[in-house]
Design a protein around this motif. Sequence first.
Motif, PDB file in Angstrom:
ATOM      1  N   HIS A  81       1.105  -1.132  -0.179  1.00 11.39           N
ATOM      2  CA  HIS A  81      -0.040   0.337   0.378  1.00 11.39           C
ATOM      3  C   HIS A  81       0.835   1.417  -0.180  1.00 11.39           C
ATOM      4  O   HIS A  81       0.921   2.066  -0.855  1.00 11.39           O
ATOM      5  N   ARG A  82       1.688   1.455   0.475  1.00  6.72           N
ATOM      6  CA  ARG A  82       2.994   2.604   0.499  1.00  6.72           C
ATOM      7  C   ARG A  82       3.852   2.370  -0.154  1.00  6.72           C
ATOM      8  O   ARG A  82       3.633   3.935  -0.790  1.00  6.72           O
ATOM      9  N   LEU A  83       3.919   1.402  -0.589  1.00  4.96           N
ATOM     10  CA  LEU A  83       4.950   1.658  -2.073  1.00  4.96           C
ATOM     11  C   LEU A  83       3.799   1.773  -3.756  1.00  4.96           C
ATOM     12  O   LEU A  83       4.186   3.277  -3.465  1.00  4.96           O
ATOM     13  N   ASN A  84       3.002   1.662  -3.387  1.00  3.05           N
ATOM     14  CA  ASN A  84       1.354   2.697  -4.296  1.00  3.05           C
ATOM     15  C   ASN A  84       1.022   3.262  -4.355  1.00  3.05           C
ATOM     16  O   ASN A  84       0.885   4.788  -5.336  1.00  3.05           O
ATOM     17  N   LEU A  85       1.498   4.041  -3.145  1.00  3.33           N
ATOM     18  CA  LEU A  85       1.476   5.233  -2.809  1.00  3.33           C
ATOM     19  C   LEU A  85       1.905   5.836  -3.111  1.00  3.33           C
ATOM     20  O   LEU A  85       1.718   7.809  -3.591  1.00  3.33           O
TER      21      LEU A  85
END
Length: 294
Positions: A81-85
């Motif tokens: 999720h963080r990477l996509n954000l």
Amino acid sequence: MTPTDIEAINRAAEWIADSDALVITAGAGMNAAAAHPDFRGSERFWRAYPLLEQSGVESGDIASPSTFKVDPRRAWGFYGHRLNLYRRTVPHEGYEILRRWADAKAYGAFVFASNVDGQFQKAGFADDHVCEAHGSIHQLQCLDACSDHIWAGDGLEPVVDDTQCRLVSDLPHCRHCGSVARPNVLMFTDYDWLSGRAEMQLARLNKWASLVQRAVVIEIGAGTSFPTVRRFTENFGVRYVRINTVEADARGRGIGLRGGTLERLRQISNVLDAAGRSAVRPAGHASSRALITA
């Protein structure tokens, strides 16, 4: 602004104008304007991940190698999720202000950041002039640290069920032993983080710093909870400007500016632009400084 604020902003602008290089040190507060999740307290962490609050999971629990070992899909749900954000995020105006100042300097700028999001590179700062002290979420390593190899995660496209904080696409694996791969970031209670990439970046920073004569450090959003950046700033051995919404106290050769990142950077920029002093001064104002040791 108070008279004290005005005096501090003018003095910060004077230091920046007099410098031949910038050292930009940054913590989590650098990206508050981009609404990146902040893990310096349970309340802020849970606002970003409400399911984990319902499960009683703290930031130190999920951001840990042990979670990758016992529940890799939950761990990759969080980091995916963080990477996509971070991939979606457009760097805010503060990066452009700093890059414009750096472009006017004889030696440019070098970044030392605890952030793992890669936003400085995305904003146009040269990759070989960025030191990511806690690693990068855009780089991968073996969970079991079977070798010292660190590789780019460019081909990784995590599909995450945000409601469950779980990875639903394939788990990434180590290219050498086939074990689960993890981000090359320093986590809580992390004894297997491969620091080789960060150490090479720091070596480049030291080499660059040995050439510079009149550097000034601009520290943004670095708190005392994780003091890596603040210690680096204060140990660097030159004048520094500390911008922080709460913990803005500066010691020794420092200027403390309490306030938001964009607000304070814009104010300094306005002073520099009004005076036409964004460019470096001519040679002849040399001062000595010690080489970085940590």
